[in-house]
Enzyme design. Sequence first.
Site, mmCIF file in Angstrom:
data_model
loop_
_atom_site.group_PDB
_atom_site.id
_atom_site.type_symbol
_atom_site.label_atom_id
_atom_site.label_comp_id
_atom_site.label_asym_id
_atom_site.label_seq_id
_atom_site.Cartn_x
_atom_site.Cartn_y
_atom_site.Cartn_z
ATOM 1 N N ARG A 116 -4.638 -16.624 -26.212
ATOM 2 C CA ARG A 116 -3.871 -16.720 -27.470
ATOM 3 C C ARG A 116 -3.322 -15.379 -27.957
ATOM 4 N NH1 ARG A 116 -8.193 -20.193 -28.765
ATOM 5 N NH2 ARG A 116 -7.600 -22.343 -28.422
ATOM 6 N N LYS A 138 11.689 -10.196 -28.495
ATOM 7 C CA LYS A 138 11.883 -11.400 -27.675
ATOM 8 C C LYS A 138 11.139 -11.219 -26.353
ATOM 9 C CE LYS A 138 16.437 -12.841 -29.354
ATOM 10 N NZ LYS A 138 17.845 -13.054 -29.008
ATOM 11 N N GLU A 180 25.545 -1.685 -22.615
ATOM 12 C CA GLU A 180 24.948 -2.165 -23.880
ATOM 13 C C GLU A 180 25.100 -1.096 -24.967
ATOM 14 O OE1 GLU A 180 23.989 -5.239 -24.151
ATOM 15 O OE2 GLU A 180 23.357 -5.873 -22.141
ATOM 16 N N LYS A 217 20.332 -0.991 -32.637
ATOM 17 C CA LYS A 217 19.810 -2.331 -32.320
ATOM 18 C C LYS A 217 18.712 -2.711 -33.312
ATOM 19 C CE LYS A 217 18.091 -5.869 -29.523
ATOM 20 N NZ LYS A 217 17.644 -6.468 -28.297
ATOM 21 N N GLU A 227 18.072 -14.268 -36.182
ATOM 22 C CA GLU A 227 19.386 -14.480 -35.577
ATOM 23 C C GLU A 227 20.210 -15.551 -36.299
ATOM 24 O OE1 GLU A 227 19.137 -14.017 -31.398
ATOM 25 O OE2 GLU A 227 21.201 -14.661 -31.055
ATOM 26 N N ARG A 231 22.492 -10.609 -36.328
ATOM 27 C CA ARG A 231 21.953 -10.373 -34.982
ATOM 28 C C ARG A 231 22.856 -10.950 -33.896
ATOM 29 N NH1 ARG A 231 15.591 -10.603 -33.166
ATOM 30 N NH2 ARG A 231 15.916 -9.931 -31.032
ATOM 31 N N ASN A 235 25.634 -10.103 -29.420
ATOM 32 C CA ASN A 235 26.135 -10.934 -28.332
ATOM 33 C C ASN A 235 27.596 -10.608 -27.985
ATOM 34 O OD1 ASN A 235 25.061 -12.872 -26.658
ATOM 35 N ND2 ASN A 235 26.149 -14.527 -27.709
ATOM 36 N N HIS A 238 29.198 -11.089 -24.601
ATOM 37 C CA HIS A 238 28.211 -11.814 -23.794
ATOM 38 C C HIS A 238 28.563 -13.282 -23.583
ATOM 39 C CE1 HIS A 238 25.849 -8.221 -24.132
ATOM 40 N NE2 HIS A 238 24.818 -8.754 -23.500
ATOM 41 N N HIS A 242 28.260 -13.608 -19.857
ATOM 42 C CA HIS A 242 27.203 -14.398 -19.216
ATOM 43 C C HIS A 242 27.788 -15.427 -18.260
ATOM 44 C CE1 HIS A 242 23.798 -13.639 -22.309
ATOM 45 N NE2 HIS A 242 23.576 -12.959 -21.192
ATOM 46 N N HIS A 259 24.434 -7.157 -14.800
ATOM 47 C CA HIS A 259 24.664 -7.653 -16.162
ATOM 48 C C HIS A 259 25.698 -6.788 -16.908
ATOM 49 C CE1 HIS A 259 23.817 -9.503 -19.990
ATOM 50 N NE2 HIS A 259 23.555 -8.311 -20.516
HETATM 51 P P1 NAD Z 1 14.981 -5.095 -14.015
HETATM 52 O O1 NAD Z 1 13.725 -5.114 -14.786
HETATM 53 O O2 NAD Z 1 15.148 -6.123 -12.955
HETATM 54 O O3 NAD Z 1 15.190 -3.636 -13.385
HETATM 55 C C1 NAD Z 1 16.282 -3.377 -12.544
HETATM 56 C C2 NAD Z 1 15.832 -2.802 -11.218
HETATM 57 O O4 NAD Z 1 15.430 -1.436 -11.387
HETATM 58 C C3 NAD Z 1 14.620 -3.510 -10.606
HETATM 59 O O5 NAD Z 1 14.793 -3.576 -9.226
HETATM 60 C C4 NAD Z 1 13.460 -2.572 -10.946
HETATM 61 O O6 NAD Z 1 12.393 -2.686 -10.046
HETATM 62 C C5 NAD Z 1 14.122 -1.226 -10.834
HETATM 63 N N1 NAD Z 1 13.532 -0.147 -11.622
HETATM 64 C C6 NAD Z 1 13.081 -0.213 -12.895
HETATM 65 N N2 NAD Z 1 12.779 1.007 -13.353
HETATM 66 C C7 NAD Z 1 13.014 1.875 -12.347
HETATM 67 C C8 NAD Z 1 12.925 3.285 -12.237
HETATM 68 N N3 NAD Z 1 12.579 4.054 -13.279
HETATM 69 N N4 NAD Z 1 13.233 3.846 -11.037
HETATM 70 C C9 NAD Z 1 13.651 3.078 -10.000
HETATM 71 N N5 NAD Z 1 13.791 1.742 -10.069
HETATM 72 C C10 NAD Z 1 13.480 1.152 -11.225
HETATM 73 O O7 NAD Z 1 16.257 -5.282 -14.959
HETATM 74 P P2 NAD Z 1 16.693 -4.678 -16.370
HETATM 75 O O8 NAD Z 1 18.149 -4.512 -16.280
HETATM 76 O O9 NAD Z 1 15.835 -3.562 -16.802
HETATM 77 O O10 NAD Z 1 16.349 -5.885 -17.361
HETATM 78 C C11 NAD Z 1 16.975 -7.117 -17.244
HETATM 79 C C12 NAD Z 1 16.134 -8.168 -17.948
HETATM 80 O O11 NAD Z 1 15.987 -7.804 -19.312
HETATM 81 C C13 NAD Z 1 16.731 -9.550 -17.914
HETATM 82 O O12 NAD Z 1 15.761 -10.461 -17.480
HETATM 83 C C14 NAD Z 1 17.127 -9.817 -19.352
HETATM 84 O O13 NAD Z 1 17.025 -11.186 -19.694
HETATM 85 C C15 NAD Z 1 16.127 -8.983 -20.098
HETATM 86 N N6 NAD Z 1 16.556 -8.603 -21.444
HETATM 87 C C16 NAD Z 1 15.731 -8.883 -22.477
HETATM 88 C C17 NAD Z 1 16.097 -8.557 -23.771
HETATM 89 C C18 NAD Z 1 15.162 -8.831 -24.897
HETATM 90 O O14 NAD Z 1 15.563 -8.741 -26.066
HETATM 91 N N7 NAD Z 1 13.907 -9.162 -24.635
HETATM 92 C C19 NAD Z 1 17.323 -7.926 -24.017
HETATM 93 C C20 NAD Z 1 18.140 -7.632 -22.934
HETATM 94 C C21 NAD Z 1 17.757 -7.983 -21.657
HETATM 95 ZN ZN ZN Z 2 23.227 -7.780 -22.478
#
Ligand code: NAD
Ligand code: ZN
Length: 356
Positions: A116, A138, A180, A217, A227, A231, A235, A238, A242, A259
């Site tokens: 939990r 999130k 972003e 942000k 949202e 908020r 987007n 996006h 997307h 992305h």
């Molecule tokens: P990711 O976590 O897949 O990282 C991208 C790549 O970089 C991966 O292969 C990872 O292993 C590698 N990597 C990470 N750090 C590294 C480093 N320091 N050195 C070398 N390699 C490294 O992708 P991302 O772009 O960080 O995140 C995308 C995700 O974030 C999506 O799933 C998206 O939905 C989510 N997201 C969430 C929110 C939120 O509000 N929670 C907002 C935006 C995006």
């Molecule tokens: Zn985005």
Amino acid sequence: MLQPITCNNYTIHFNEELYTRLNKHIDSHFYSKIFVLVDENTHEHCLPYFLSNVQTNLEIEIIEIEAGEEHKNIETCSGVWNVLSELGADRKSLMINLGGGVVTDLGGFVASTFMRGIDFINVPTTLLAMVDASVGGKTGVDLGSLKNQIGVINVPVFVFVDTKFLNTLPSEQVRSGFAEMLKHGLIHDEKYWDKLLKTSGETNELDNLIHESIVIKNKVVMEDPKESGLRKTLNYGHTLGHAIESYFLQEPSKPTLLHGEAIAIGMILATFLSHELHSFPVNKLKTITEVFIQKYGKVQFEPTDYERIIELLKFDKKNAFGDINFVLLEDIGKTIIDVKVDNDLIIKSFEYYKNH
Ligand code: NAD
Ligand code: ZN
């Protein structure tokens, strides 16, 4: 020094003061054990440095998941819950998510639901996770091809942003996260947008820009945590971005877009729509188009692509009651939400992009 940022119920700390803060927190909270969640890349590139800065007598267990969005699902969560259980995690365990948005989203969800809810700390290692995923609470995973369908809103006890991690991040991932930041400039602050265009990318300067992006942000999220209005402006670009990202993923003949590359196109199209519907200044439309094309390249679209991308818009989870809602701009920093745009105009925006 970059000042800590206060968010809803937690703070974000930066660089040099971060490890002192982390060690003090661990020291004073009587945790039973620490679990660090990594993926294979952050295991290799980030974990050794991270651990060398953590000072504690507590046992630290490492849990590794496979890298990539395709592993951000409930099966991976099950695996992590099982490992936590086998390794004797209890309510007083602390989880540290060391990775990009995949690790922080999934790790945050796993920690929020294990027994939990146990304490978790996010240590974002990609630019995208620093300026976007680490702020706002999130957490969650994908359900098949539907992104972020399962999750909870829950905040970490801390976010620790160490920009040194960017040194090993592939340059295309840095570029993707930068989109972003450009978005934060467009929706919130023309001065910040101008600074982003002028930056040489030198470390100190980038650190300040990252800090500023997180402040933006966080400000938006704090004003509208549920949202219901403001908020939604996050987007920007996006809605179409997307759909373009999903379409390119499905189409074997198309290159895979990161992305940030997809939302860069989405932001050009949204700015064109802003010009058509809300008199967004034409000179700024031209600059924005050129900035994004120069930085993210230009993708070829055929008219059949437009139709299929428009079809995909219907699956955007942010659409309320079947309507496709856009965030548009009256000017840089002046957003309008919930705008409906008809398909002919969307096609016209693709034509604009194509002919530019
Ligand atoms: P990711 O976590 O897949 O990282 C991208 C790549 O970089 C991966 O292969 C990872 O292993 C590698 N990597 C990470 N750090 C590294 C480093 N320091 N050195 C070398 N390699 C490294 O992708 P991302 O772009 O960080 O995140 C995308 C995700 O974030 C999506 O799933 C998206 O939905 C989510 N997201 C969430 C929110 C939120 O509000 N929670 C907002 C935006 C995006
Ligand atoms: Zn985005």
